[in-house]
Design a protein around this motif. Structure first.
Motif, PDB file in Angstrom:
ATOM      1  N   ALA A 231       4.827  -3.702  -5.243  1.00 61.56           N
ATOM      2  CA  ALA A 231       5.016  -2.286  -4.932  1.00 61.56           C
ATOM      3  C   ALA A 231       5.963  -2.118  -3.754  1.00 61.56           C
ATOM      4  N   ALA A 232       5.819  -2.965  -2.733  1.00 63.51           N
ATOM      5  CA  ALA A 232       6.681  -2.866  -1.552  1.00 63.51           C
ATOM      6  C   ALA A 232       8.144  -3.086  -1.905  1.00 63.51           C
ATOM      7  N   GLU A 233       8.405  -3.943  -2.870  1.00 62.74           N
ATOM      8  CA  GLU A 233       9.787  -4.181  -3.300  1.00 62.74           C
ATOM      9  C   GLU A 233      10.401  -2.952  -3.961  1.00 62.74           C
ATOM     10  N   LEU A 234       9.557  -2.062  -4.479  1.00 62.36           N
ATOM     11  CA  LEU A 234      10.038  -0.898  -5.224  1.00 62.36           C
ATOM     12  C   LEU A 234      10.107   0.369  -4.383  1.00 62.36           C
ATOM     13  N   VAL A 235       9.537   0.333  -3.178  1.00 60.06           N
ATOM     14  CA  VAL A 235       9.542   1.521  -2.326  1.00 60.06           C
ATOM     15  C   VAL A 235      10.889   1.616  -1.620  1.00 60.06           C
ATOM     16  N   ALA A 236      11.583   2.717  -1.856  1.00 54.12           N
ATOM     17  CA  ALA A 236      12.888   2.951  -1.220  1.00 54.12           C
ATOM     18  C   ALA A 236      12.700   3.746   0.066  1.00 54.12           C
ATOM     19  N   ASP A 237      13.784   3.834   0.861  1.00 54.69           N
ATOM     20  CA  ASP A 237      13.724   4.654   2.073  1.00 54.69           C
ATOM     21  C   ASP A 237      13.359   6.090   1.723  1.00 54.69           C
ATOM     22  N   ASP A 238      13.946   6.615   0.662  1.00 53.68           N
ATOM     23  CA  ASP A 238      13.575   7.919   0.125  1.00 53.68           C
ATOM     24  C   ASP A 238      12.728   7.649  -1.110  1.00 53.68           C
ATOM     25  N   ALA A 239      11.414   7.781  -0.968  1.00 56.98           N
ATOM     26  CA  ALA A 239      10.513   7.354  -2.037  1.00 56.98           C
ATOM     27  C   ALA A 239      10.758   8.090  -3.343  1.00 56.98           C
ATOM     28  N   LEU A 240      11.300   9.317  -3.274  1.00 56.67           N
ATOM     29  CA  LEU A 240      11.561  10.055  -4.514  1.00 56.67           C
ATOM     30  C   LEU A 240      12.822   9.569  -5.206  1.00 56.67           C
ATOM     31  N   GLU A 241      13.623   8.757  -4.504  1.00 50.92           N
ATOM     32  CA  GLU A 241      14.857   8.240  -5.097  1.00 50.92           C
ATOM     33  C   GLU A 241      14.705   6.772  -5.494  1.00 50.92           C
ATOM     34  N   ARG A 242      13.463   6.312  -5.633  1.00 52.81           N
ATOM     35  CA  ARG A 242      13.216   4.930  -6.012  1.00 52.81           C
ATOM     36  C   ARG A 242      13.764   4.662  -7.420  1.00 52.81           C
ATOM     37  N   ASP A 243      13.862   3.395  -7.752  1.00 53.20           N
ATOM     38  CA  ASP A 243      14.328   2.993  -9.083  1.00 53.20           C
ATOM     39  C   ASP A 243      13.217   3.308 -10.079  1.00 53.20           C
ATOM     40  N   ARG A 244      13.294   4.477 -10.679  1.00 51.22           N
ATOM     41  CA  ARG A 244      12.201   4.934 -11.533  1.00 51.22           C
ATOM     42  C   ARG A 244      11.995   3.999 -12.720  1.00 51.22           C
ATOM     43  N   ASP A 245      13.086   3.487 -13.294  1.00 50.94           N
ATOM     44  CA  ASP A 245      12.933   2.587 -14.438  1.00 50.94           C
ATOM     45  C   ASP A 245      12.144   1.346 -14.050  1.00 50.94           C
ATOM     46  N   ALA A 246      12.422   0.821 -12.847  1.00 50.09           N
ATOM     47  CA  ALA A 246      11.700  -0.369 -12.389  1.00 50.09           C
ATOM     48  C   ALA A 246      10.226  -0.059 -12.158  1.00 50.09           C
ATOM     49  N   VAL A 247       9.944   1.126 -11.628  1.00 48.80           N
ATOM     50  CA  VAL A 247       8.549   1.504 -11.402  1.00 48.80           C
ATOM     51  C   VAL A 247       7.832   1.700 -12.742  1.00 48.80           C
ATOM     52  N   GLU A 248       8.532   2.308 -13.700  1.00 49.05           N
ATOM     53  CA  GLU A 248       7.947   2.477 -15.043  1.00 49.05           C
ATOM     54  C   GLU A 248       7.606   1.118 -15.661  1.00 49.05           C
ATOM     55  N   THR A 249       8.498   0.166 -15.509  1.00 45.83           N
ATOM     56  CA  THR A 249       8.255  -1.174 -16.044  1.00 45.83           C
ATOM     57  C   THR A 249       7.047  -1.812 -15.372  1.00 45.83           C
ATOM     58  N   PHE A 250       6.968  -1.682 -14.052  1.00 43.25           N
ATOM     59  CA  PHE A 250       5.833  -2.209 -13.294  1.00 43.25           C
ATOM     60  C   PHE A 250       4.534  -1.538 -13.736  1.00 43.25           C
ATOM     61  N   ALA A 251       4.594  -0.224 -13.956  1.00 44.34           N
ATOM     62  CA  ALA A 251       3.407   0.513 -14.390  1.00 44.34           C
ATOM     63  C   ALA A 251       2.917   0.007 -15.740  1.00 44.34           C
ATOM     64  N   ASP A 252       3.835  -0.164 -16.668  1.00 46.73           N
ATOM     65  CA  ASP A 252       3.454  -0.667 -17.990  1.00 46.73           C
ATOM     66  C   ASP A 252       2.885  -2.079 -17.908  1.00 46.73           C
ATOM     67  N   GLU A 253       3.483  -2.906 -17.053  1.00 48.20           N
ATOM     68  CA  GLU A 253       3.021  -4.286 -16.904  1.00 48.20           C
ATOM     69  C   GLU A 253       1.576  -4.333 -16.417  1.00 48.20           C
ATOM     70  N   LEU A 254       1.266  -3.533 -15.395  1.00 50.02           N
ATOM     71  CA  LEU A 254      -0.093  -3.555 -14.867  1.00 50.02           C
ATOM     72  C   LEU A 254      -1.097  -3.041 -15.892  1.00 50.02           C
ATOM     73  N   VAL A 255      -0.726  -2.007 -16.638  1.00 53.25           N
ATOM     74  CA  VAL A 255      -1.626  -1.510 -17.685  1.00 53.25           C
ATOM     75  C   VAL A 255      -1.866  -2.597 -18.724  1.00 53.25           C
ATOM     76  N   ASP A 256      -0.802  -3.277 -19.128  1.00 54.11           N
ATOM     77  CA  ASP A 256      -0.939  -4.342 -20.126  1.00 54.11           C
ATOM     78  C   ASP A 256      -1.835  -5.474 -19.627  1.00 54.11           C
ATOM     79  N   ARG A 257      -1.792  -5.732 -18.325  1.00 56.96           N
ATOM     80  CA  ARG A 257      -2.609  -6.806 -17.738  1.00 56.96           C
ATOM     81  C   ARG A 257      -4.016  -6.346 -17.361  1.00 56.96           C
ATOM     82  N   GLY A 258      -4.288  -5.054 -17.512  1.00 55.73           N
ATOM     83  CA  GLY A 258      -5.599  -4.536 -17.161  1.00 55.73           C
ATOM     84  C   GLY A 258      -5.852  -4.461 -15.675  1.00 55.73           C
ATOM     85  N   ILE A 259      -4.788  -4.329 -14.901  1.00 57.43           N
ATOM     86  CA  ILE A 259      -4.903  -4.253 -13.440  1.00 57.43           C
ATOM     87  C   ILE A 259      -4.795  -2.795 -13.018  1.00 57.43           C
ATOM     88  N   ASN A 260      -5.872  -2.289 -12.421  1.00 61.91           N
ATOM     89  CA  ASN A 260      -5.990  -0.854 -12.131  1.00 61.91           C
ATOM     90  C   ASN A 260      -6.222  -0.627 -10.634  1.00 61.91           C
TER      91      ASN A 260
END
Length: 283
Positions: A231-260
């Protein structure tokens, strides 16, 4: 003008509407047995308990009623931890929603409040760590069966929360003046844009700040630290301008792994309530 109970219900709804929130249910993601609509129903069902807290009821019974109402949907536990934060914050809002007042509210809880908290576990399954050997008689998973041991030791609900630290960061909020909840409210106010986008950004930054204790309970501390580092790698200086695609990928990965990272979501819900009460965010 919304009441504190109305703002607490709205905070629960806004929290689940934020997306992407890696590993959590949001309006774009469901878990295997827990869906977006379960969270909507849970928030609405909890309203009665939130209202009695706003009216001055004792914390424990108000919390138990909120959990009972939340659990009246097919998904099971949707917002147990969030309600454990929101109920005392709603009660604090009767006077002044500030850290010293919130801390005073929880420190004034009683053995009766603790008994109601234990009874709340009979309404829904909650993931908790095994207690220390000397606390086995007070395992919350025993529900009402643990109340005699609780009463024999004279433990208040604040005492139970204090004994749950450091393994539970919802309990930790009770012992620190809800510091992360108020910090989340400040971050929500600092950002611009739609509130669901701000919610997702604050969730990611909170996850980057500190390993999620629910993840640690279910998957181990090493996994929890890894999730926080990612998560720290994905947090930008302006959190609303983060790499949304990368965060979406991370979100899907955690759901697939059952990590909540559910504890982080609970704290964000509390932050939303504080921000709404302080009119730091508006709808």
């Amino acid at each position: 003008m919304r009441s504190p109970a109305g703002n607490a219900e709205l905070a629960l709804l806004l929290e689940v509407a934020g997306t992407p929130k890696p590993g959590n249910v949001d309006r774009h993601r469901d878990l295997a047995d827990l869906r977006f609509e379960h969270f909507l129903a849970g928030a609405v069902g909890a309203r009665e308990g939130l209202e009695v807290a706003a009216d001055g009821a004792a914390i424990g019974p108000a919390f138990e009623r909120a959990v009972e109402g939340m659990a009246a949907q097919e998904g099971g536990n949707t917002q147990f931890g969030a309600l454990l934060l929101l109920v005392p914050l709603v009660r604090a809002a009767r006077e002044d929603l500030a850290p010293p007042v919130a801390e005073s509210v929880v420190r004034e809880t009683t053995v009766g409040d603790a008994a109601a908290f234990y009874r709340a576990f009979e309404h829904v399954d909650v993931a908790v760590a095994d207690p220390p050997d000397d606390m086995a008689a007070l395992d919350v998973r025993r529900g009402a069966d643990a109340v005699p041991a609780l009463e024999a030791r004279g433990l208040t609900l604040f005492d139970i929360m204090d004994r749950s630290v450091p393994g539970d960061d919802v309990a930790r909020e009770w012992t620190t003046g809800f510091d992360r909840s108020f910090a989340a409210a400040e971050r929500l106010a600092e950002f611009d844009g739609p509130i669901p986008d701000r919610t997702a950004a604050v969730f990611l930054s909170a996850l980057a700040d500190r390993p999620d204790t629910l993840v640690a309970t279910r998957h181990g501390e090493a996994t929890a630290r890894d999730v926080t580092e990612r998560a720290a790698e994905l947090v930008a200086d302006d959190a609303l301008e983060r790499d949304r695609d990368a965060v979406e990928t991370f979100a899907d990965e955690l759901v697939d792994r059952g990590i909540n990272p559910g504890t982080t979501a609970d704290i964000v819900a509390a932050g939303l309530f504080v921000a709404l009460e302080h009119e730091a965010i508006e709808l």
